[in-house]
Design an enzyme around this catalytic site. Structure first.
Site, mmCIF file in Angstrom:
data_model
loop_
_atom_site.group_PDB
_atom_site.id
_atom_site.type_symbol
_atom_site.label_atom_id
_atom_site.label_comp_id
_atom_site.label_asym_id
_atom_site.label_seq_id
_atom_site.Cartn_x
_atom_site.Cartn_y
_atom_site.Cartn_z
ATOM 1 C CD GLU A 116 -2.925 -1.155 0.323
ATOM 2 O OE1 GLU A 116 -3.186 -0.080 -0.236
ATOM 3 O OE2 GLU A 116 -3.515 -2.213 0.064
ATOM 4 C CB CYS A 142 -2.051 6.995 1.634
ATOM 5 S SG CYS A 142 -3.362 6.075 2.453
HETATM 6 P P1 NDP Z 1 8.496 4.884 4.276
HETATM 7 O O1 NDP Z 1 8.423 4.113 3.014
HETATM 8 O O2 NDP Z 1 9.634 5.805 4.480
HETATM 9 O O3 NDP Z 1 8.515 3.888 5.524
HETATM 10 C C1 NDP Z 1 7.519 2.910 5.722
HETATM 11 C C2 NDP Z 1 8.041 1.852 6.673
HETATM 12 O O4 NDP Z 1 9.065 1.110 6.037
HETATM 13 C C3 NDP Z 1 8.662 2.418 7.940
HETATM 14 O O5 NDP Z 1 8.342 1.560 9.022
HETATM 15 C C4 NDP Z 1 10.133 2.371 7.622
HETATM 16 O O6 NDP Z 1 10.927 2.347 8.769
HETATM 17 C C5 NDP Z 1 10.214 1.064 6.871
HETATM 18 N N1 NDP Z 1 11.397 0.891 6.020
HETATM 19 C C6 NDP Z 1 12.288 1.823 5.591
HETATM 20 N N2 NDP Z 1 13.226 1.245 4.793
HETATM 21 C C7 NDP Z 1 12.907 -0.075 4.709
HETATM 22 C C8 NDP Z 1 13.468 -1.196 4.012
HETATM 23 N N3 NDP Z 1 14.545 -1.068 3.230
HETATM 24 N N4 NDP Z 1 12.859 -2.392 4.136
HETATM 25 C C9 NDP Z 1 11.754 -2.529 4.890
HETATM 26 N N5 NDP Z 1 11.172 -1.512 5.582
HETATM 27 C C10 NDP Z 1 11.744 -0.301 5.490
HETATM 28 O O7 NDP Z 1 7.097 5.632 4.398
HETATM 29 P P2 NDP Z 1 6.653 6.698 5.474
HETATM 30 O O8 NDP Z 1 6.772 6.126 6.843
HETATM 31 O O9 NDP Z 1 7.334 7.986 5.170
HETATM 32 O O10 NDP Z 1 5.082 6.817 5.178
HETATM 33 C C11 NDP Z 1 4.532 7.748 4.304
HETATM 34 C C12 NDP Z 1 4.170 7.078 2.995
HETATM 35 O O11 NDP Z 1 3.246 6.038 3.247
HETATM 36 C C13 NDP Z 1 3.463 8.013 2.033
HETATM 37 O O12 NDP Z 1 3.996 7.829 0.748
HETATM 38 C C14 NDP Z 1 2.023 7.536 2.074
HETATM 39 O O13 NDP Z 1 1.306 7.812 0.900
HETATM 40 C C15 NDP Z 1 2.195 6.078 2.294
HETATM 41 N N6 NDP Z 1 0.977 5.509 2.848
HETATM 42 C C16 NDP Z 1 0.216 4.683 2.059
HETATM 43 C C17 NDP Z 1 -0.979 4.180 2.535
HETATM 44 C C18 NDP Z 1 -1.828 3.265 1.707
HETATM 45 O O14 NDP Z 1 -2.712 2.637 2.258
HETATM 46 N N7 NDP Z 1 -1.615 3.163 0.408
HETATM 47 C C19 NDP Z 1 -1.456 4.516 3.880
HETATM 48 C C20 NDP Z 1 -0.576 5.371 4.604
HETATM 49 C C21 NDP Z 1 0.599 5.849 4.092
HETATM 50 P P3 NDP Z 1 11.418 3.738 9.427
HETATM 51 O O15 NDP Z 1 10.232 4.663 9.498
HETATM 52 O O16 NDP Z 1 11.856 3.314 10.762
HETATM 53 O O17 NDP Z 1 12.480 4.273 8.512
#
Ligand code: NDP
Length: 516
Positions: free
Chosen positions: A250, A284
């Site tokens: 997502e 999102c």
């Molecule tokens: P990120 O992609 O930066 O992070 C998402 C999660 O992935 C965090 O827990 C992060 O850890 C973790 N992560 C980072 N690097 C890796 C890796 N290499 N492998 C596995 N996990 C990893 O997103 P954001 O937290 O900035 O969230 C915002 C984004 O989420 C926006 O683009 C938004 O649109 C999207 N979103 C989509 C939704 C949907 O339903 N389609 C709903 C809500 C949000 P850490 O934070 O500790 O770096």
């Protein structure tokens, strides 16, 4: 606010090697808590424990698991004040954004999956026209995959991180949740609540840490449910592909709203304002850009500007205090500022807002309306994820549809028109996972409907039957009755007569059609 030490079992009993992560309250700049930064070895240990715990959890059956999820629903409502306080402390969002978009979602979801899991995952008896299985019992069965990894973003720690654990658990899996390092406290509190409700040890574990912890999790689990940015989603998909495990993604969005000239402009303006600014735009499926047919443009822009100008922004002090809360993730403020600056550079006008809120320890951005925008500007093509609303005038619905589809993303969209049939026709032409007519975002609350993105907004979906079946493998079971032939006709030894007979049967069954 509680630190992790005040939340018993929050470490899941696992020694951690990394440093502690301090969780900041973005509305005050103060530390809301600290959590361990778990490394790959700790995640591997959690995975081992999760796998050990899973068979007994599966053996609880739908009824046993449903009972615990129903208790958790009640627990959440009984403890909603503490959960809201925790969410607000780590996100800086308003009381209402935590209550309406998180507590109500999770409250509903616990009950929904407890009630519907048995039906969505019930054995399906299958009928077949295939000759060789006549008289046999054919069943499609959904079998839990085992250990599910859930990785979540920082914008909705309860809905988007924890929420996806609920159907995974209801299906009989054990789960390891990796919340965002920015907002891990809510997940720890929820895990504690589930333990209180009788969830067995290690069935749900919380792997706090940074991106590396998430990457380590992908290496351990049988399926990964990821919510976050498209950039990280691609990395997760690549890692999952290498391991040949399923991934449900997502990802980001740039949701358009189309306002036709016959729309109820008061309703459309209220929706544009609310769904662009709710959660400070960090959703999102928030409205990220608007296309308005020329005859309605001036009135719509005037209404939206007035409504946005009236919003109060700042540190939430309980219910009713402000409409727009903090920018949760520090780098997000830079993205918002960059998109607004880029738009102004290229000729856009700011009707209200346009700056970060200066002074004070918290991180806020003024609710902002931009006009004279076009698709050369980042604010119209890239995810801003902030309290900004660019509004563009279009000649007609055709231009609006073309521009709405001119995006790598395809999460959600809205169409406003008094002609609902026409609105629906337009909605069907939009390349998005969900389109609302005379509404916005509301599809997310309908757990019976799939919620997922098209194009770069994701793969797979949450909610609906598919939202729990994805946590299972499909197993086909064929049972031949006791009274069966000792040798079936197609078996050895091959004999000319039987082979000819079978070939004749195939011709009779499949060869009677025409080739035109
Ligand atoms: P990120 O992609 O930066 O992070 C998402 C999660 O992935 C965090 O827990 C992060 O850890 C973790 N992560 C980072 N690097 C890796 C890796 N290499 N492998 C596995 N996990 C990893 O997103 P954001 O937290 O900035 O969230 C915002 C984004 O989420 C926006 O683009 C938004 O649109 C999207 N979103 C989509 C939704 C949907 O339903 N389609 C709903 C809500 C949000 P850490 O934070 O500790 O770096």
């Amino acid at each position: 606010m509680a630190t992790v030490e005040q939340l018993p079992h929050a470490h899941n009993g696992i020694a951690h090697v990394g440093e502690e992560i301090a969780v900041e309250n973005p509305a005050t700049g103060q530390t809301a808590g600290t959590v361990p930064d778990l490394g790959a070895a700790a995640v591997a240990d959690m995975a081992r424990r999760g796998r050990l715990a899973q068979p007994a959890w599966e053996a609880y059956g739908f009824e046993g698991r449903g009972r615990i999820l129903s208790r958790a629903q009640k627990w959440l409502m009984d403890n909603s004040a503490q959960v809201i306080e925790t969410i607000v402390s780590e996100t800086g969002k308003t009381f209402e954004d935590a209550s309406l978009a998180e507590i109500s979602y999770a409250g509903n979801a616990f009950g929904f999956w407890a009630k519907n899991a048995p039906e969505y995952l019930a054995d399906e008896r299958v009928k077949s026209g295939q000759l060789l299985v006549k008289g046999k019992k054919l069943t499609l069965r959904y079998r839990p995959l085992g250990l599910i990894g859930v990785i979540g973003p920082w914008n909705y720690p309860l809905t988007n991180s924890f929420g996806d654990c609920i159907p995974a658990l209801a299906a009989g899996n054990s789960v390891i949740l990796k919340p965002s390092e920015v907002t891990p406290l809510t997940s720890l509190l929820m895990a504690e609540g589930l333990r209180e409700c009788g969830l067995p040890e290690d069935v749900l574990q919380i792997a706090t840490g940074r991106g590396e912890t998430g990457a380590a999790l992908v290496e351990e689990v049988d399926m990964i449910m990821f919510t976050g940015s498209t950039r990280t989603g691609r990395k997760v998909a690549e890692a999952a592909a290498k391991r040949l495990i399923p991934a449900s993604l997502e990802l980001g969005g740039k949701d358009p709203m189309i306002v036709l000239s016959d729309a109820d402009l008061e309703r459309a303006a209220n929706f544009a304002t609310y769904y662009a600014m709710q959660n400070a735009g960090q959703t999102c499926i928030s409205i990220e850009r608007v296309y308005v047919e020329a005859p309605a443009y001036d009135e719509f822009v005037a209404k939206v500007s007035d409504k946005v100008r009236a919003l109060r922004v700042g540190q939430p002090q309980g219910p009713g205090s402000v409409e727009v809360g903090a920018i949760t993730f520090p780098p997000q403020l830079e993205t918002i500022e960059a998109h607004v600056a880029d738009a102004i550079d290229k000729g856009a006008r700011v009707l209200t807002g346009g700056h970060a809120v200066s002074g004070g320890a918290g991180r806020f951005y003024e609710p902002t309306v931009l006009v004279d925008v076009d698709h050369t500007m980042q604010c119209m093509t890239e995810e801003t994820f902030g309290p900004t609303l660019p509004i563009m005038k279009v000649a007609d619905a055709e231009e609006a549809v073309r521009l709405a589809n001119d995006s790598p993303y395809g999460l959600g969209a809205s169409v406003f028109s008094r002609d609902v049939a026409r609105g629906e026709q337009i909605a069907r032409r939009l390349e998005v996972g969900a389109a609302n007519v005379n509404d916005a975002m509301i599809n997310y609350t309908v757990l019976e409907l799939p919620m997922g993105g098209a194009k770069a907004s994701g793969l797979g979906s949450r909610h609906g039957a598919g939202g729990i079946r994805k946590y299972c493998s499909q197993q086909a079971i064929v049972v031949t009755p006791k009274l069966a032939l000792k040798r079936e006709p197609h078996m050895y030894p091959y004999k000319r007569r039987t082979s000819r007979l079978l070939a004749g049967v195939f011709k009779f069954l499949y060869g009677r059609g025409k080739r035109d």
